[in-house]
Design a protein around this motif. Sequence first.
Motif, PDB file in Angstrom:
ATOM      1  N   CYS A 178       0.830  -1.205   0.000  1.00  0.00           N
ATOM      2  CA  CYS A 178       0.000   0.000   0.000  1.00  0.00           C
ATOM      3  C   CYS A 178       0.870   1.264   0.000  1.00  0.00           C
ATOM      4  O   CYS A 178       1.555   1.548  -0.969  1.00  0.00           O
ATOM      5  CB  CYS A 178      -0.946  -0.043   1.193  1.00  0.00           C
ATOM      6  N   ASN A 179       0.884   2.011   1.098  1.00  0.00           N
ATOM      7  CA  ASN A 179       1.595   3.298   1.129  1.00  0.00           C
ATOM      8  C   ASN A 179       2.949   3.224   1.825  1.00  0.00           C
ATOM      9  O   ASN A 179       3.564   4.257   2.090  1.00  0.00           O
ATOM     10  CB  ASN A 179       0.733   4.354   1.831  1.00  0.00           C
ATOM     11  N   VAL A 180       3.431   2.008   2.121  1.00  0.00           N
ATOM     12  CA  VAL A 180       4.674   1.882   2.887  1.00  0.00           C
ATOM     13  C   VAL A 180       5.866   2.554   2.201  1.00  0.00           C
ATOM     14  O   VAL A 180       6.581   3.347   2.829  1.00  0.00           O
ATOM     15  CB  VAL A 180       4.989   0.400   3.191  1.00  0.00           C
ATOM     16  N   VAL A 182       6.113   5.012  -0.085  1.00  0.00           N
ATOM     17  CA  VAL A 182       6.005   6.470  -0.167  1.00  0.00           C
ATOM     18  C   VAL A 182       6.164   7.106   1.207  1.00  0.00           C
ATOM     19  O   VAL A 182       6.911   8.078   1.386  1.00  0.00           O
ATOM     20  CB  VAL A 182       4.652   6.879  -0.785  1.00  0.00           C
ATOM     21  N   ARG A 183       5.477   6.558   2.198  1.00  0.00           N
ATOM     22  CA  ARG A 183       5.565   7.130   3.541  1.00  0.00           C
ATOM     23  C   ARG A 183       6.960   6.946   4.134  1.00  0.00           C
ATOM     24  O   ARG A 183       7.412   7.767   4.935  1.00  0.00           O
ATOM     25  CB  ARG A 183       4.491   6.525   4.446  1.00  0.00           C
ATOM     26  N   SER A 184       7.647   5.880   3.730  1.00  0.00           N
ATOM     27  CA  SER A 184       9.019   5.685   4.194  1.00  0.00           C
ATOM     28  C   SER A 184       9.923   6.789   3.667  1.00  0.00           C
ATOM     29  O   SER A 184      10.779   7.312   4.382  1.00  0.00           O
ATOM     30  CB  SER A 184       9.544   4.320   3.740  1.00  0.00           C
ATOM     31  N   LYS A 188       7.513   9.117   7.361  1.00  0.00           N
ATOM     32  CA  LYS A 188       6.297   8.928   8.148  1.00  0.00           C
ATOM     33  C   LYS A 188       6.034   7.439   8.352  1.00  0.00           C
ATOM     34  O   LYS A 188       6.339   6.626   7.486  1.00  0.00           O
ATOM     35  CB  LYS A 188       5.095   9.557   7.434  1.00  0.00           C
ATOM     36  N   PRO A 190       3.955   4.029   8.268  1.00  0.00           N
ATOM     37  CA  PRO A 190       2.876   3.585   7.382  1.00  0.00           C
ATOM     38  C   PRO A 190       1.561   3.486   8.135  1.00  0.00           C
ATOM     39  O   PRO A 190       1.531   3.185   9.329  1.00  0.00           O
ATOM     40  CB  PRO A 190       3.354   2.208   6.905  1.00  0.00           C
ATOM     41  N   THR A 193      -2.113  -0.526   9.223  1.00  0.00           N
ATOM     42  CA  THR A 193      -1.414  -1.783   9.481  1.00  0.00           C
ATOM     43  C   THR A 193      -2.062  -2.594  10.599  1.00  0.00           C
ATOM     44  O   THR A 193      -1.490  -3.586  11.044  1.00  0.00           O
ATOM     45  CB  THR A 193       0.061  -1.512   9.853  1.00  0.00           C
ATOM     46  N   ARG A 201      -8.567  -4.701   3.479  1.00  0.00           N
ATOM     47  CA  ARG A 201      -7.967  -4.433   2.169  1.00  0.00           C
ATOM     48  C   ARG A 201      -7.893  -5.704   1.329  1.00  0.00           C
ATOM     49  O   ARG A 201      -8.004  -5.665   0.105  1.00  0.00           O
ATOM     50  CB  ARG A 201      -6.556  -3.850   2.330  1.00  0.00           C
TER      51      ARG A 201
END
Length: 229
Positions: A178-180, A182-184, A188, A190, A193, A201
Amino acid sequence: MNVEPEQLDAPRMTQDERRTIRRQAILDAAEALFLENGYPFVSLSAIVQQSGGSLATIYQMFGNKQGLLRAVVDRSSDESLKELETLFTSKQSPRRILEAFAVGYLAFVASPRAIAFLRLVIAESLTDPAFGAAFDRDMQTRFVARMATLFERWNTERRARIDRPWQAAELYFAILMCNVPVRSLLGKPPGGTSREDIIWRLACFLDHFGFEDDAPSVGAQSARSQTRA
């Protein structure tokens, strides 16, 4: 971990055992220094100073500094892959196996240690695309390949309906990640979770491919209720 001479000179220790101890010491030192100081700011000499041994040993075992980074991340990923193999041999239904692995996998990739590794790999890949391509080929693909093999088996056993196992495995991990990444990059943590969020999901994916189930989990029941609503 600095290897003391007496550790390598222990009686009855084979050459392979000594090599394994030395390799683990180098990986331990490299991991600690990479995470503490950042990959670009750590020299191989500093790793040797902390782990013992020599530069020649590092070049012989890992090729270069990038090879050492890949080995460090590879060792970390092996922990998650072992969990996957354990689940594959369980007697749970395919749906329960995929739900259980998803929760464990996200706990691993969302951990501070794994996120720190991901940032190191992404940063190095931006300056050296060949390194990023090799990382994707040698590491990420291992999980997809293993999952695709399982999907193919379940399809043959009529425990799922999967016409493209490899693409389905890629989709499964894409949903999990998912957004892991980009947020890494943004520094930020994730989101999404929790067990309930993860199973929610996955619900459409698991339903679409008809993965065999026994009794629906609480998270799955909640996801299906929200879908119907």
